[in-house]
Design an enzyme around this catalytic site. Structure first.
Site, short mmCIF file in Angstrom:
data_model
loop_
_atom_site.label_atom_id
_atom_site.label_comp_id
_atom_site.label_asym_id
_atom_site.label_seq_id
_atom_site.Cartn_x
_atom_site.Cartn_y
_atom_site.Cartn_z
CE1 TYR A 177 62.18 39.40 108.65
CE2 TYR A 177 61.72 38.16 110.66
CZ TYR A 177 61.45 39.22 109.82
OH TYR A 177 60.46 40.11 110.14
CD GLU B 243 61.53 42.68 108.10
OE1 GLU B 243 60.42 42.17 108.32
OE2 GLU B 243 61.85 43.16 107.01
#
Ligand code: GDP
Ligand code: MN
Length: 378
Positions: free
Chosen positions: A101, A189
């Site tokens: 992530y 993101e």
């Protein structure tokens, strides 16, 4: 404003972030053609503005163009978390060895952007934050200097990036930060940032949320708005220049000022009610705006009462009251209306509103209580 995965990835590509080759398709035939062009295994990905598409069955791998066509057909018929799938992204499939992530958010408390990374990528980061917060590492970025290489390297080591890939990771992290700043995003993101079986880093997913208040200086980004994804009420509010967010309660709120709207919602909750929306009608509050706002509020069938909380400042209370009465005349409804009005010419305003059979209140506490009671009676 949220961007689709394919739009976010196109932006990432401009900031030296590697993305899979691919294109967006709006029907199965197009998906087949794109798969044929790519000429190897592809992944068909629903383009809806929610996370968790993978779990919902909206992401499938296809070995051949024919299979891509079939799967695209299936996925385009799906509704994911209430959103109908209208487009699919056909991307070259990746051989995933590891999912990481990487994200940039605004950290309000620290008054700067924060870059977050986690070795527990792929799954929703909110879940990681809840269950295993120690698996997320963060660095705060000084806006004067931007994300520094040493900071990006620290993140790389913290999430266990192979030494040979650290340089690439730094390029990606600094690119993501620059994309975040340049586009006035509130979130950028990559989840997952994939380490491939071949030992390369690539952004398999992308998400960008833009700050609506900065969109005026990004004409090119405004063009990316997907009006199909907006609810009719949201689209209407945007056109009328109102800030509107639908919520799940049953008390509609009509307020002039964002801070006042927040306070109004708090007081409604304090007295046991649930707000049906956040709505800031802004300054002026002329009849046409009030009318648009009222129609938007009442288009929500859950609304059982409406609380007007008006502060007469530069715009005088009697002017706002006249706007409300004119607006109400055009929107026929039996939903009880409670109004609290203070400030310049509040007395005159209150009289105009009482004459129009609205329930008046002297204080916000009283207004909220009356609105909660009126909603319960319905
Ligand atoms: P999300 O579920 O909406 O966040 O969509 P993602 O794009 O993140 O995809 C969800 C999951 O699908 C990823 O975490 C991967 O495990 C898997 N996935 C996505 N793209 C590919 C791909 O090209 N190849 C393979 N094997 N899996 C993929
Ligand atoms: Mn994802």
């Amino acid at each position: 404003m949220k961007l689709h995965e394919y739009q976010s990835k196109a932006i990432f590509a401009n900031y030296n972030i590697p993305i899979p080759s691919g294109k967006v398709a709006s029907n199965a035939e197009e998906a087949r053609q794109i798969a044929a062009q790519i000429g190897k295994k592809v992944v068909i990905k629903s383009q809806v503005l929610v996370g968790g598409r993978g779990k919902a069955g909206g992401i499938k791998v296809a070995a051949t163009p024919n299979e891509a066509e079939q799967l695209a057909d299936q996925i385009l018929a799906m509704t994911i978390k209430g959103l109908p799938v209208r487009k699919v992204l056909v991307d070259e499939a990746i051989n995933i060895a590891k999912e990481i992530y990487l994200g940039v958010v605004v950290d309000r408390a620290a008054k700067c952007a924060t870059v977050m990374a986690s070795a527990a990528g792929g799954v929703e980061i909110e879940q990681v934050a809840r269950d295993t917060p120690e698996k997320i590492v963060r660095v705060q970025v000084d806006p004067a200097f931007g994300l520094q290489e040493f900071q990006a390297r620290d993140l790389a080591f913290a999430v266990g990036i192979d030494k040979a890939l650290v340089r690439d990771f730094v390029t990606i992290a600094t690119g993501l930060y620059r994309a975040f700043v340049a586009n006035d995003a509130s979130l950028a993101e990559i989840n997952p940032l994939v380490v491939t079986a071949e030992g390369k880093l690539i952004a398999a997913d992308g998400k960008i949320v833009l700050d609506d208040n900065a969109l005026f200086r990004h004409n090119d980004l405004e063009q990316l708005r997907d009006i199909d994804e907006e609810s009719p009420a949201e689209a209407r509010a945007r056109k009328a220049g109102l800030s509107y967010v639908k919520l799940d309660g049953n008390i509609g709120c009509m307020v002039n000022g964002a801070g006042l709207a927040m306070a109004t919602m708090d007081v409604i909750k304090f007295y046991g009610g649930e707000p049906a929306n956040f709505l800031d009608i802004g300054g002026g509050a002329k009849a046409d705006k009030v009318k648009a706002a009222l129609e938007i509020i009442l288009s929500d069938p859950n609304v059982k009462a409406v609380l007007f909380n008006i502060f007469g400042g530069i715009t005088r209370g009697d002017e706002v009251a006249r706007g409300i009465v004119d607006g109400l005349r055009e929107v026929k409804t039996k939903v009880p209306m409670v109004v609290r009005i203070v400030g310049t010419n509040a007395e005159e305003g209150r009289k105009i509103l009482a004459d129009a059979l609205m329930i008046t209140a002297a204080t916000l506490e009283e207004g909220a209580q009356k609105a909660v009671a009126a909603a319960q009676k319905q």
